[in-house]
Design a protein around this motif. Structure first.
Motif, mmCIF file in Angstrom:
data_model
loop_
_atom_site.group_PDB
_atom_site.id
_atom_site.type_symbol
_atom_site.label_atom_id
_atom_site.label_comp_id
_atom_site.label_asym_id
_atom_site.label_seq_id
_atom_site.Cartn_x
_atom_site.Cartn_y
_atom_site.Cartn_z
ATOM 1 N N PHE A 1 -11.326 -4.954 0.647
ATOM 2 C CA PHE A 1 -12.709 -5.033 1.121
ATOM 3 C C PHE A 1 -12.874 -4.279 2.443
ATOM 4 O O PHE A 1 -13.896 -3.606 2.658
ATOM 5 N N VAL A 2 -11.887 -4.393 3.336
ATOM 6 C CA VAL A 2 -11.955 -3.672 4.615
ATOM 7 C C VAL A 2 -11.926 -2.171 4.362
ATOM 8 O O VAL A 2 -12.677 -1.404 4.981
ATOM 9 N N ARG A 3 -11.082 -1.729 3.438
ATOM 10 C CA ARG A 3 -11.046 -0.310 3.077
ATOM 11 C C ARG A 3 -12.387 0.128 2.495
ATOM 12 O O ARG A 3 -12.859 1.237 2.758
ATOM 13 N N LEU A 4 -13.004 -0.755 1.713
ATOM 14 C CA LEU A 4 -14.307 -0.438 1.120
ATOM 15 C C LEU A 4 -15.363 -0.234 2.198
ATOM 16 O O LEU A 4 -16.196 0.680 2.110
ATOM 17 N N LEU A 5 -15.337 -1.059 3.235
ATOM 18 C CA LEU A 5 -16.296 -0.919 4.336
ATOM 19 C C LEU A 5 -16.106 0.387 5.095
ATOM 20 O O LEU A 5 -17.027 0.875 5.747
ATOM 21 N N GLY A 6 -14.909 0.960 5.002
ATOM 22 C CA GLY A 6 -14.660 2.220 5.690
ATOM 23 C C GLY A 6 -15.410 3.393 5.087
ATOM 24 O O GLY A 6 -15.642 4.399 5.770
ATOM 25 N N VAL A 7 -15.825 3.284 3.821
ATOM 26 C CA VAL A 7 -16.518 4.392 3.158
ATOM 27 C C VAL A 7 -17.865 4.703 3.820
ATOM 28 O O VAL A 7 -18.110 5.851 4.210
ATOM 29 N N PRO A 8 -18.783 3.712 3.962
ATOM 30 C CA PRO A 8 -20.048 4.043 4.627
ATOM 31 C C PRO A 8 -19.865 4.424 6.094
ATOM 32 O O PRO A 8 -20.629 5.248 6.619
ATOM 33 N N VAL A 9 -18.852 3.836 6.763
ATOM 34 C CA VAL A 9 -18.583 4.219 8.154
ATOM 35 C C VAL A 9 -18.189 5.686 8.232
ATOM 36 O O VAL A 9 -18.686 6.439 9.085
ATOM 37 N N PHE A 10 -17.322 6.114 7.334
ATOM 38 C CA PHE A 10 -16.899 7.511 7.299
ATOM 39 C C PHE A 10 -18.082 8.439 7.037
ATOM 40 O O PHE A 10 -18.251 9.462 7.708
#
Length: 202
Positions: free
Chosen positions: A30-39
């Motif tokens: 889930f934390v990795r998933l949140l990194g997508v919109p941040v990127f």
């Protein structure tokens, strides 16, 4: 491929699978998933390439962590088996779109990767119609994903800091990743075809 997709609605062959949602491996995913919109925000909106490189590097290099933790802690879950490859695929697709917009990669490279996804979606739909779930992730596919996720931050770094070594390293990883990505895709399609023929024969 030695493993076969489980029939939809039937128990998995692996008895160790759990239905738990709140596990440490799933939290990592889930934390990795949140990194997508941040990127995407950092690269396309804020145009802070250094920070975008950092987020992409962390998201890509931690690709193996959730699976490793799940096996070590015996927390392999049904959600995790779906979430892990979904996050990997989302990272690849989101990065491709952003890189194409920023002209980090040519559109031909993006089309080549997207065509493989279309091929895989077709085979998954065929399996679903015959009562099968998605096939297990093969090590060739995991290797291809790792190479692509390692290539992307290097390619972005090569654009931010023009240097032959970064460009050469990034594209070497990218082309190898693309080749193995297609090899894995063909393997999935072949497996799907065998299962469908066996189902029709029955």
């Amino acid at each position: 491929m030695s493993q076969r997709p489980a029939r939809v609605g039937t128990p998995q062959a692996s008895d160790h699978l759990t239905d738990r949602v709140f596990t440490l491996p799933n939290l990592i995913s889930f934390v990795r998933l949140l990194g997508v919109p941040v990127f995407l925000y950092l690269l396309l909106v804020a145009r802070v390439d250094v920070a975008a490189i950092a987020v992409l590097a962390v998201g890509g290099t931690t690709d193996w962590v959730d699976g490793w933790v799940a096996r070590r802690l015996h927390q392999v879950s049904r959600l995790g088996e779906l979430l892990d490859p979904f996050v990997d695929r989302l990272y690849i697709l989101a990065t491709l779109v952003a890189f194409t917009v920023r002209e980090v990669v040519p559109w031909q490279f993006t089309v080549a990767l997207l065509a493989r996804e279309v091929l895989l979606l077709g085979s998954l739909g065929m399996l679903r119609r015959h009562g099968y779930g998605p096939p297990p992730v093969h090590y060739v596919g995991k290797t291809a994903t790792f190479l692509l996720l390692a290539a992307f931050p290097v390619l972005l770094l090569a654009k931010a800091v023009p240097a032959t070594v970064f460009s050469a390293a990034g594209w070497s990883l990218a082309w190898w990743g693309l080749a193995l990505y297609w090899v894995a895709g063909v393997m999935y399609v072949v497996q799907a075809g065998r299962l469908v023929r066996a189902a029709r024969a029955r």
